[in-house]
Design a protein around this motif. Structure first.
Motif, mmCIF file in Angstrom:
data_model
loop_
_atom_site.group_PDB
_atom_site.id
_atom_site.type_symbol
_atom_site.label_atom_id
_atom_site.label_comp_id
_atom_site.label_asym_id
_atom_site.label_seq_id
_atom_site.Cartn_x
_atom_site.Cartn_y
_atom_site.Cartn_z
ATOM 1 N N VAL A 19 -10.494 -0.586 2.143
ATOM 2 C CA VAL A 19 -10.271 0.760 2.625
ATOM 3 C C VAL A 19 -9.735 0.748 4.042
ATOM 4 C CG1 VAL A 19 -12.638 0.969 3.494
ATOM 5 C CG2 VAL A 19 -11.322 3.018 2.966
ATOM 6 N N LEU A 20 -10.152 -0.224 4.842
ATOM 7 C CA LEU A 20 -9.657 -0.310 6.204
ATOM 8 C C LEU A 20 -8.160 -0.574 6.206
ATOM 9 C CD1 LEU A 20 -12.531 -2.442 7.752
ATOM 10 C CD2 LEU A 20 -12.248 0.040 7.803
ATOM 11 N N TYR A 183 -16.214 -0.362 -11.126
ATOM 12 C CA TYR A 183 -16.947 0.746 -10.518
ATOM 13 C C TYR A 183 -15.991 1.594 -9.678
ATOM 14 C CZ TYR A 183 -21.251 -1.785 -11.697
ATOM 15 O OH TYR A 183 -22.262 -2.427 -12.370
ATOM 16 N N ALA A 184 -16.169 2.904 -9.735
ATOM 17 C CA ALA A 184 -15.306 3.782 -8.946
ATOM 18 C C ALA A 184 -15.964 5.134 -8.724
ATOM 19 C CB ALA A 184 -13.955 3.971 -9.646
ATOM 20 N N SER A 185 -15.663 5.731 -7.592
ATOM 21 C CA SER A 185 -16.070 7.098 -7.274
ATOM 22 C C SER A 185 -14.821 7.957 -7.267
ATOM 23 C CB SER A 185 -16.749 7.147 -5.899
ATOM 24 O OG SER A 185 -16.783 8.469 -5.397
ATOM 25 N N THR A 186 -14.786 8.972 -8.107
ATOM 26 C CA THR A 186 -13.591 9.805 -8.188
ATOM 27 C C THR A 186 -13.357 10.595 -6.906
ATOM 28 O OG1 THR A 186 -14.850 11.582 -9.267
ATOM 29 C CG2 THR A 186 -13.697 10.006 -10.702
ATOM 30 N N SER A 187 -14.419 11.107 -6.303
ATOM 31 C CA SER A 187 -14.237 11.886 -5.076
ATOM 32 C C SER A 187 -13.768 11.001 -3.932
ATOM 33 C CB SER A 187 -15.535 12.604 -4.697
ATOM 34 O OG SER A 187 -16.574 11.673 -4.413
ATOM 35 N N ALA A 188 -14.305 9.782 -3.850
ATOM 36 C CA ALA A 188 -13.897 8.877 -2.780
ATOM 37 C C ALA A 188 -12.431 8.484 -2.927
ATOM 38 C CB ALA A 188 -14.781 7.634 -2.771
ATOM 39 N N ALA A 196 -12.649 7.292 5.948
ATOM 40 C CA ALA A 196 -11.696 6.587 5.097
ATOM 41 C C ALA A 196 -10.903 7.588 4.260
ATOM 42 C CB ALA A 196 -12.423 5.610 4.181
ATOM 43 N N ARG A 197 -9.610 7.578 4.419
ATOM 44 C CA ARG A 197 -8.762 8.479 3.638
ATOM 45 C C ARG A 197 -8.658 7.994 2.202
ATOM 46 N NH1 ARG A 197 -3.115 9.577 6.043
ATOM 47 N NH2 ARG A 197 -3.258 11.304 4.562
ATOM 48 N N GLY A 198 -8.607 8.929 1.270
ATOM 49 C CA GLY A 198 -8.500 8.584 -0.138
ATOM 50 C C GLY A 198 -7.072 8.325 -0.556
ATOM 51 N N TYR A 199 -6.931 7.685 -1.712
ATOM 52 C CA TYR A 199 -5.599 7.473 -2.261
ATOM 53 C C TYR A 199 -4.885 8.801 -2.458
ATOM 54 C CZ TYR A 199 -7.316 2.790 -3.472
ATOM 55 O OH TYR A 199 -7.840 1.531 -3.436
ATOM 56 N N GLY A 200 -5.660 9.825 -2.837
ATOM 57 C CA GLY A 200 -5.066 11.130 -3.087
ATOM 58 C C GLY A 200 -4.489 11.777 -1.850
ATOM 59 N N GLN A 201 -4.872 11.284 -0.677
ATOM 60 C CA GLN A 201 -4.312 11.796 0.564
ATOM 61 C C GLN A 201 -3.060 11.030 0.965
ATOM 62 O OE1 GLN A 201 -8.256 11.291 2.410
ATOM 63 N NE2 GLN A 201 -8.106 13.418 3.083
ATOM 64 N N ILE A 202 -2.759 9.978 0.235
ATOM 65 C CA ILE A 202 -1.521 9.228 0.439
ATOM 66 C C ILE A 202 -0.503 9.596 -0.642
ATOM 67 C CG2 ILE A 202 -0.499 6.921 0.621
ATOM 68 C CD1 ILE A 202 -3.252 5.904 1.467
ATOM 69 N N ILE A 203 -0.978 9.654 -1.882
ATOM 70 C CA ILE A 203 -0.130 10.045 -3.011
ATOM 71 C C ILE A 203 -1.003 10.834 -3.984
ATOM 72 C CG2 ILE A 203 -0.538 7.784 -4.072
ATOM 73 C CD1 ILE A 203 2.186 8.025 -5.442
ATOM 74 N N SER A 204 -0.678 12.088 -4.177
ATOM 75 C CA SER A 204 -1.528 12.966 -4.988
ATOM 76 C C SER A 204 -1.316 12.788 -6.491
ATOM 77 C CB SER A 204 -1.290 14.434 -4.615
ATOM 78 O OG SER A 204 0.070 14.790 -4.832
ATOM 79 N N TRP A 205 -0.236 12.130 -6.895
ATOM 80 C CA TRP A 205 0.037 11.886 -8.314
ATOM 81 C C TRP A 205 -0.979 10.882 -8.860
ATOM 82 C CZ3 TRP A 205 3.228 7.439 -10.223
ATOM 83 C CH2 TRP A 205 3.440 7.509 -11.614
ATOM 84 N N GLY A 207 -0.824 8.636 -10.965
ATOM 85 C CA GLY A 207 -0.350 7.269 -11.193
ATOM 86 C C GLY A 207 -0.746 6.309 -10.093
ATOM 87 N N GLY A 208 -0.923 6.817 -8.870
ATOM 88 C CA GLY A 208 -1.350 5.956 -7.779
ATOM 89 C C GLY A 208 -2.744 5.410 -8.019
ATOM 90 N N ILE A 209 -3.684 6.280 -8.357
ATOM 91 C CA ILE A 209 -5.063 5.849 -8.622
ATOM 92 C C ILE A 209 -5.135 4.976 -9.870
ATOM 93 C CG2 ILE A 209 -7.315 6.685 -9.413
ATOM 94 C CD1 ILE A 209 -7.145 8.878 -7.338
ATOM 95 N N ILE A 210 -4.429 5.363 -10.918
ATOM 96 C CA ILE A 210 -4.475 4.571 -12.155
ATOM 97 C C ILE A 210 -3.892 3.180 -11.931
ATOM 98 C CG2 ILE A 210 -3.654 4.412 -14.537
ATOM 99 C CD1 ILE A 210 -5.982 6.412 -13.988
ATOM 100 N N SER A 211 -2.860 3.073 -11.101
ATOM 101 C CA SER A 211 -2.309 1.750 -10.819
ATOM 102 C C SER A 211 -3.327 0.891 -10.078
ATOM 103 C CB SER A 211 -1.011 1.865 -10.004
ATOM 104 O OG SER A 211 -1.262 2.281 -8.670
ATOM 105 N N MET A 212 -4.155 1.531 -9.239
ATOM 106 C CA MET A 212 -5.217 0.790 -8.563
ATOM 107 C C MET A 212 -6.293 0.332 -9.556
ATOM 108 S SD MET A 212 -4.817 0.189 -5.406
ATOM 109 C CE MET A 212 -3.771 0.654 -4.023
ATOM 110 N N LEU A 213 -6.569 1.147 -10.568
ATOM 111 C CA LEU A 213 -7.496 0.721 -11.615
ATOM 112 C C LEU A 213 -6.880 -0.416 -12.431
ATOM 113 C CD1 LEU A 213 -10.364 1.882 -12.138
ATOM 114 C CD2 LEU A 213 -8.929 3.374 -10.756
ATOM 115 N N ALA A 214 -5.544 -0.399 -12.591
ATOM 116 C CA ALA A 214 -4.868 -1.496 -13.281
ATOM 117 C C ALA A 214 -4.973 -2.788 -12.466
ATOM 118 C CB ALA A 214 -3.402 -1.141 -13.529
ATOM 119 N N HIS A 215 -5.007 -2.654 -11.145
ATOM 120 C CA HIS A 215 -5.251 -3.799 -10.266
ATOM 121 C C HIS A 215 -6.659 -4.364 -10.509
ATOM 122 C CE1 HIS A 215 -5.591 -5.909 -6.252
ATOM 123 N NE2 HIS A 215 -6.863 -5.565 -6.428
ATOM 124 N N GLU A 216 -7.651 -3.471 -10.584
ATOM 125 C CA GLU A 216 -9.019 -3.934 -10.852
ATOM 126 C C GLU A 216 -9.107 -4.586 -12.230
ATOM 127 O OE1 GLU A 216 -11.151 -4.044 -8.482
ATOM 128 O OE2 GLU A 216 -9.807 -2.924 -7.165
#
Length: 330
Positions: A19-20, A183-188, A196-205, A207-216
């Motif tokens: 996150v940092l 493990y994941a927190s949807t709000s975080a 810590a800024r969320g992914y949604g504050q960088i890209i609201s689509w 696909g950004g979060i799902i691609s991170m889950l694909a990384h996990e």
């Protein structure tokens, strides 16, 4: 605690560091920057034909994609013998590199909002099954014992086998090899956690979060193919902190490459159109290591490069970060 338990603890703590990295990316980049990207040179790699645990591979133009096997024979009938697959669990010549490309699957995401817990959780679980359908067959074809990961998706926070999620001051998901769970927190992830800024504050689509889950999920692939154990042994054998960090970057960038492979495999149905693809590439150019923080995930330019490597090359052996030049995993 065992190797797997120790690895789980390390990956849990690494999630807090990530996150940092995202925060640094977000602060250094202006929010008004256009979501476009300039193509970068993607390295071309073919796997070594050696199956030894300590090969001497090189990063070169295309060579034949072939690895020799030394299977043992198991007698099934007086006139028929069934070969037994011998798996290579090393980092550089792992059996996974023979798996090739992921199949093109239908996995429509719909219009889920990342700021709605139930919608985002449902999307994570749905796309997780799509990842199972993509990775399972190509791994099993190589004789790799496949089993899907489990998921623990909380609206706010929870406690997992590898620690709290999200970790204090973190918003990133993490994979725990101790129990093969993501493990994941949807709000975080969407709104951030503390400073810590969320992914949604960088890209609201989404696909950004799902691609991170694909990384996990890529970490899960590393775990069930034996690479995670091999990485941990290599880390223990490394006598320097810089060496351990270099191994961590290779592990993380490979998972990013695997994530890029999967996003490309569902691009036509998800869908990921040309505009969204550009946003996704841009997103991966915003996250990574920055001066003052641990250099354990790779520079933003290399996060972008390896996500694109997975997307554009689309085969497992193209994600072999362990034989790549150090400049691409720095």
């Amino acid at each position: 605690m065992g190797v797997v338990g120790v690895v789980g603890a390390v990956l849990g703590s690494m999630a807090a560091l990530f996150v940092l990295l995202v925060i640094g990316a977000a602060l250094l980049k202006s929010s008004s920057r256009p979501e476009t990207t300039t193509p970068v040179a993607i390295p071309t790699y073919e796997p070594s034909e050696s199956t030894t645990d300590e090969p001497s591979p090189t990063w070169t133009p295309t060579r034949s994609h072939s690895q020799s096997e030394e299977p043992t024979q198991q007698e099934t009938t007086p006139t028929q013998q069934q070969p037994k697959v011998t798996l290579n669990t090393s980092l550089k010549n792992n059996t996974v590199y023979r798996a090739g490309a992921l199949p093109r699957l239908s996995c429509p995401a719909g219009n889920a909002s990342i700021f709605n817990h139930s919608q985002l959780k449902a999307l994570i679980l749905k796309t997780g099954k799509c990842m199972d359908q993509a990775w399972g067959p190509i791994l099993e074809k190589q004789g790799i014992d496949f089993s899907p990961p489990s998921y623990a998706i909380a609206a706010k926070r929870g406690r997992g086998a590898c620690g709290d999620y999200p970790s204090a001051g973190s918003m990133v998901p993490y994979y725990c090899p101790r129990n093969n769970t993501i493990y994941a927190s949807t709000s975080a992830m969407a709104r951030g956690n503390g400073n810590a800024r969320g992914y949604g504050q960088i890209i609201s689509w989404h696909g950004g979060i799902i691609s991170m889950l694909a990384h996990e999920y890529g970490h899960h692939v590393q775990n069930i193919t034996g690479m995670m154990d091999s990485w941990w042994r290599a880390s223990l054998d490394s006598s320097s902190q810089s060496g351990k960090l270099a191994l961590s970057r290779k592990l993380e960038l490979q998972a990013t490459c695997f994530g890029g492979m999967w996003m490309r495999s569902v691009a036509s149905s998800y869908p990921v159109n040309t505009s969204m693809r550009a946003r996704l590439f841009w997103f991966y150019g915003q996250v990574g290591d920055y001066p003052g923080w641990p250099r354990d995930h790779g520079k933003p330019v290399n996060n972008n490069l390896w996500f694109r490597q997975g997307w554009e090359k689309g085969k497992t052996f193209q994600c072999n970060t362990w034989v790549a030049p150090s400049s691409t995993t720095s």
